[in-house]
Design a protein around this motif. Sequence first.
Motif, PDB file in Angstrom:
ATOM      1  N   ASP A   1       0.825  -1.217   0.000  1.00 19.16           N
ATOM      2  CA  ASP A   1       0.000   0.000   0.000  1.00 19.16           C
ATOM      3  C   ASP A   1       0.858   1.266   0.000  1.00 19.16           C
ATOM      4  OD1 ASP A   1      -2.314  -1.583   0.115  1.00 19.16           O
ATOM      5  OD2 ASP A   1      -2.253  -1.645   2.306  1.00 19.16           O
ATOM      6  N   GLY A   2       1.908   1.266  -0.831  1.00 21.73           N
ATOM      7  CA  GLY A   2       2.743   2.455  -0.962  1.00 21.73           C
ATOM      8  C   GLY A   2       3.752   2.649   0.150  1.00 21.73           C
ATOM      9  N   ARG A   3       3.777   1.739   1.117  1.00 14.32           N
ATOM     10  CA  ARG A   3       4.745   1.821   2.202  1.00 14.32           C
ATOM     11  C   ARG A   3       5.761   0.691   2.058  1.00 14.32           C
ATOM     12  NH1 ARG A   3       3.737   0.568   6.831  1.00 14.32           N
ATOM     13  NH2 ARG A   3       1.953  -0.774   6.408  1.00 14.32           N
ATOM     14  N   LEU A   4       6.943   0.903   2.635  1.00 17.91           N
ATOM     15  CA  LEU A   4       7.989  -0.107   2.592  1.00 17.91           C
ATOM     16  C   LEU A   4       8.122  -0.762   3.954  1.00 17.91           C
ATOM     17  CD1 LEU A   4      10.334  -1.396   0.928  1.00 17.91           C
ATOM     18  CD2 LEU A   4      11.823   0.333   1.975  1.00 17.91           C
ATOM     19  N   VAL A   5       7.942  -2.072   3.976  1.00 19.29           N
ATOM     20  CA  VAL A   5       8.147  -2.855   5.197  1.00 19.29           C
ATOM     21  C   VAL A   5       9.544  -3.479   5.107  1.00 19.29           C
ATOM     22  CG1 VAL A   5       7.307  -4.741   6.629  1.00 19.29           C
ATOM     23  CG2 VAL A   5       5.674  -3.331   5.340  1.00 19.29           C
ATOM     24  N   GLU A   6      10.455  -2.967   5.900  1.00 16.57           N
ATOM     25  CA  GLU A   6      11.858  -3.374   5.805  1.00 16.57           C
ATOM     26  C   GLU A   6      12.064  -4.799   6.316  1.00 16.57           C
ATOM     27  OE1 GLU A   6      15.998  -2.167   8.043  1.00 16.57           O
ATOM     28  OE2 GLU A   6      14.655  -0.532   7.424  1.00 16.57           O
ATOM     29  N   LEU A   7      12.833  -5.583   5.561  1.00 12.00           N
ATOM     30  CA  LEU A   7      13.167  -6.955   5.954  1.00 12.00           C
ATOM     31  C   LEU A   7      14.651  -7.136   6.237  1.00 12.00           C
ATOM     32  CD1 LEU A   7      11.014  -8.860   3.298  1.00 12.00           C
ATOM     33  CD2 LEU A   7      10.417  -8.382   5.686  1.00 12.00           C
ATOM     34  N   ASP A   8      15.498  -6.452   5.461  1.00  8.04           N
ATOM     35  CA  ASP A   8      16.945  -6.638   5.614  1.00  8.04           C
ATOM     36  C   ASP A   8      17.639  -5.378   5.119  1.00  8.04           C
ATOM     37  OD1 ASP A   8      19.479  -7.628   5.973  1.00  8.04           O
ATOM     38  OD2 ASP A   8      19.282  -9.318   4.598  1.00  8.04           O
ATOM     39  N   ARG A   9      18.634  -4.930   5.862  1.00  6.64           N
ATOM     40  CA  ARG A   9      19.418  -3.765   5.460  1.00  6.64           C
ATOM     41  C   ARG A   9      20.859  -4.032   5.868  1.00  6.64           C
ATOM     42  NH1 ARG A   9      17.848   2.088   5.045  1.00  6.64           N
ATOM     43  NH2 ARG A   9      15.768   1.415   5.706  1.00  6.64           N
ATOM     44  N   ARG A  10      21.780  -3.840   4.938  1.00  9.06           N
ATOM     45  CA  ARG A  10      23.187  -4.083   5.252  1.00  9.06           C
ATOM     46  C   ARG A  10      24.085  -3.174   4.435  1.00  9.06           C
ATOM     47  NH1 ARG A  10      23.707 -10.322   4.429  1.00  9.06           N
ATOM     48  NH2 ARG A  10      21.654 -10.285   5.416  1.00  9.06           N
ATOM     49  N   MET A  11      25.320  -3.016   4.898  1.00  7.08           N
ATOM     50  CA  MET A  11      26.254  -2.082   4.279  1.00  7.08           C
ATOM     51  C   MET A  11      27.671  -2.636   4.312  1.00  7.08           C
ATOM     52  SD  MET A  11      28.754   0.384   5.224  1.00  7.08           S
ATOM     53  CE  MET A  11      28.376   0.966   6.882  1.00  7.08           C
ATOM     54  N   THR A  12      28.419  -2.385   3.245  1.00  7.76           N
ATOM     55  CA  THR A  12      29.831  -2.755   3.186  1.00  7.76           C
ATOM     56  C   THR A  12      30.620  -1.541   2.696  1.00  7.76           C
ATOM     57  OG1 THR A  12      29.257  -5.039   2.610  1.00  7.76           O
ATOM     58  CG2 THR A  12      31.531  -4.345   2.213  1.00  7.76           C
ATOM     59  N   ILE A  13      31.706  -1.220   3.377  1.00 11.56           N
ATOM     60  CA  ILE A  13      32.582  -0.149   2.911  1.00 11.56           C
ATOM     61  C   ILE A  13      33.462  -0.706   1.781  1.00 11.56           C
ATOM     62  CG2 ILE A  13      34.479   1.393   3.507  1.00 11.56           C
ATOM     63  CD1 ILE A  13      31.955   2.290   4.832  1.00 11.56           C
ATOM     64  N   VAL A  14      33.388  -0.070   0.614  1.00 15.28           N
ATOM     65  CA  VAL A  14      34.163  -0.556  -0.549  1.00 15.28           C
ATOM     66  C   VAL A  14      35.107   0.493  -1.101  1.00 15.28           C
ATOM     67  CG1 VAL A  14      32.512  -2.320  -1.275  1.00 15.28           C
ATOM     68  CG2 VAL A  14      32.211   0.037  -2.065  1.00 15.28           C
ATOM     69  N   ARG A  15      34.916   1.765  -0.711  1.00 14.93           N
ATOM     70  CA  ARG A  15      35.772   2.864  -1.171  1.00 14.93           C
ATOM     71  C   ARG A  15      35.943   2.844  -2.692  1.00 14.93           C
ATOM     72  NH1 ARG A  15      39.181   5.800   2.213  1.00 14.93           N
ATOM     73  NH2 ARG A  15      37.775   5.089   3.856  1.00 14.93           N
TER      74      ARG A  15
ATOM     75  N   LEU B   1      37.342  -1.805  -7.741  1.00 11.98           N
ATOM     76  CA  LEU B   1      36.351  -2.587  -8.480  1.00 11.98           C
ATOM     77  C   LEU B   1      36.234  -3.989  -7.901  1.00 11.98           C
ATOM     78  CD1 LEU B   1      37.047  -1.546 -12.185  1.00 11.98           C
ATOM     79  CD2 LEU B   1      35.022  -1.007 -10.818  1.00 11.98           C
ATOM     80  N   GLU B   2      37.348  -4.580  -7.539  1.00 13.41           N
ATOM     81  CA  GLU B   2      37.317  -5.925  -6.950  1.00 13.41           C
ATOM     82  C   GLU B   2      36.509  -5.936  -5.656  1.00 13.41           C
ATOM     83  OE1 GLU B   2      41.324  -7.252  -6.471  1.00 13.41           O
ATOM     84  OE2 GLU B   2      41.759  -7.262  -8.626  1.00 13.41           O
ATOM     85  N   ARG B   3      36.674  -4.899  -4.840  1.00 14.36           N
ATOM     86  CA  ARG B   3      35.923  -4.829  -3.576  1.00 14.36           C
ATOM     87  C   ARG B   3      34.419  -4.701  -3.846  1.00 14.36           C
ATOM     88  NH1 ARG B   3      40.374  -1.342  -2.115  1.00 14.36           N
ATOM     89  NH2 ARG B   3      39.111   0.511  -2.547  1.00 14.36           N
ATOM     90  N   VAL B   4      34.056  -3.857  -4.831  1.00 13.77           N
ATOM     91  CA  VAL B   4      32.646  -3.674  -5.158  1.00 13.77           C
ATOM     92  C   VAL B   4      32.046  -4.962  -5.713  1.00 13.77           C
ATOM     93  CG1 VAL B   4      31.035  -2.469  -6.684  1.00 13.77           C
ATOM     94  CG2 VAL B   4      32.844  -1.202  -5.538  1.00 13.77           C
ATOM     95  N   PHE B   5      32.781  -5.634  -6.595  1.00 18.57           N
ATOM     96  CA  PHE B   5      32.252  -6.866  -7.191  1.00 18.57           C
ATOM     97  C   PHE B   5      32.068  -7.951  -6.132  1.00 18.57           C
ATOM     98  CE2 PHE B   5      34.379  -5.661 -11.476  1.00 18.57           C
ATOM     99  CZ  PHE B   5      33.347  -4.768 -11.741  1.00 18.57           C
ATOM    100  N   ALA B   6      33.002  -8.047  -5.187  1.00 19.03           N
ATOM    101  CA  ALA B   6      32.878  -9.050  -4.123  1.00 19.03           C
ATOM    102  C   ALA B   6      31.648  -8.771  -3.263  1.00 19.03           C
ATOM    103  CB  ALA B   6      34.140  -9.058  -3.262  1.00 19.03           C
ATOM    104  N   ALA B   7      31.435  -7.497  -2.917  1.00 15.73           N
ATOM    105  CA  ALA B   7      30.261  -7.140  -2.117  1.00 15.73           C
ATOM    106  C   ALA B   7      28.980  -7.404  -2.891  1.00 15.73           C
ATOM    107  CB  ALA B   7      30.343  -5.669  -1.703  1.00 15.73           C
TER     108      ALA B   7
END
Length: 306
Positions: free
Chosen positions: A28-42, A58-64
């Motif tokens: 109904d136009g709202r987002l029900v969050e299930l999973d959120r994660r972050m990786t530092i890739v610089r 690029l290697e760090r980004v591709f791995a993430a």
Amino acid sequence: MSDNSGVRVAAVDCGTNSIRLLIGDLVDGRLVELDRRMTIVRLGQGVDATGAFAPEALERVFAATEDFAAVIRSAAVARVRFVATSAARDVSNRDAFLTGIEERLGVRPDIISGKEEAELSFRGATTSLDLPAPYLVADIGGGSTELVLGDATGVIAAESLDIGSVRLTERHVSTDPTSAAELAAITADVDALLDTAKVPLADARSLIAVAGTATTVAAVALNLPEYDRDAVHHARLTAARLRDTTTWLTTSTRAARAAVHSIHPGRVDVIGAGALILQRLVDRLPVDSLTVSEHDILDGVALSLG
């Protein structure tokens, strides 16, 4: 996923410093969050000087991305959108980046304009907030800062400025702790671009600061023993508390910042410059506090899949 749980979506935001994933159900136009994660890739490592992505970045980004792809598959996601921002706009080898992501995730990244980046940040940040309007959403990233002014009817003005925590750190900082001359150079760069900002900053009645710089500054200001997303989300910082925190972040040693557990190791080197951008922005606004939101462009991207 039950029949009434909506459409399951995945949003990936790849910025200059980090890559992030959000999975949720649109109901109904709202987002029900299930999973959120972050990786530092610089990803923006060296881009300001070379104009190209470094192979190791690029290697760090591709791995993430491979890790995120596995999570997305296991969650039975129906729609996926990958957006790339400041670092990917003008590099000479961006095709290698685009192809590498598509091979791993199955979708081609959208390299969005600064204007769209600001609008998505605004949509994500202003959901379920009750503040005096107009409000200014500030997204201080690694390579750029997005500013967007709006109210309940939507965006009034939006702009992307080429000032970010990674960009300014790489350009000016070579000592530990950062010298007064280096801080003055960062400040001059920030002020010069804020002087030219087309968004009418003086019209803002509320400031909402989003993304990693703002949330990290808030965690330090709140003296959190560990990073606590619930404590940071919608935290209010007075201008005086922000100034004290910025002063410490910009004058402390790297070792002192690294010892603060609420600062992600990937932000230790660049958080001082990011905090200084936020400080100089607040100094120009007719507000005496700011609200920090954990909802930002990532939430806006997810909502755009509806």
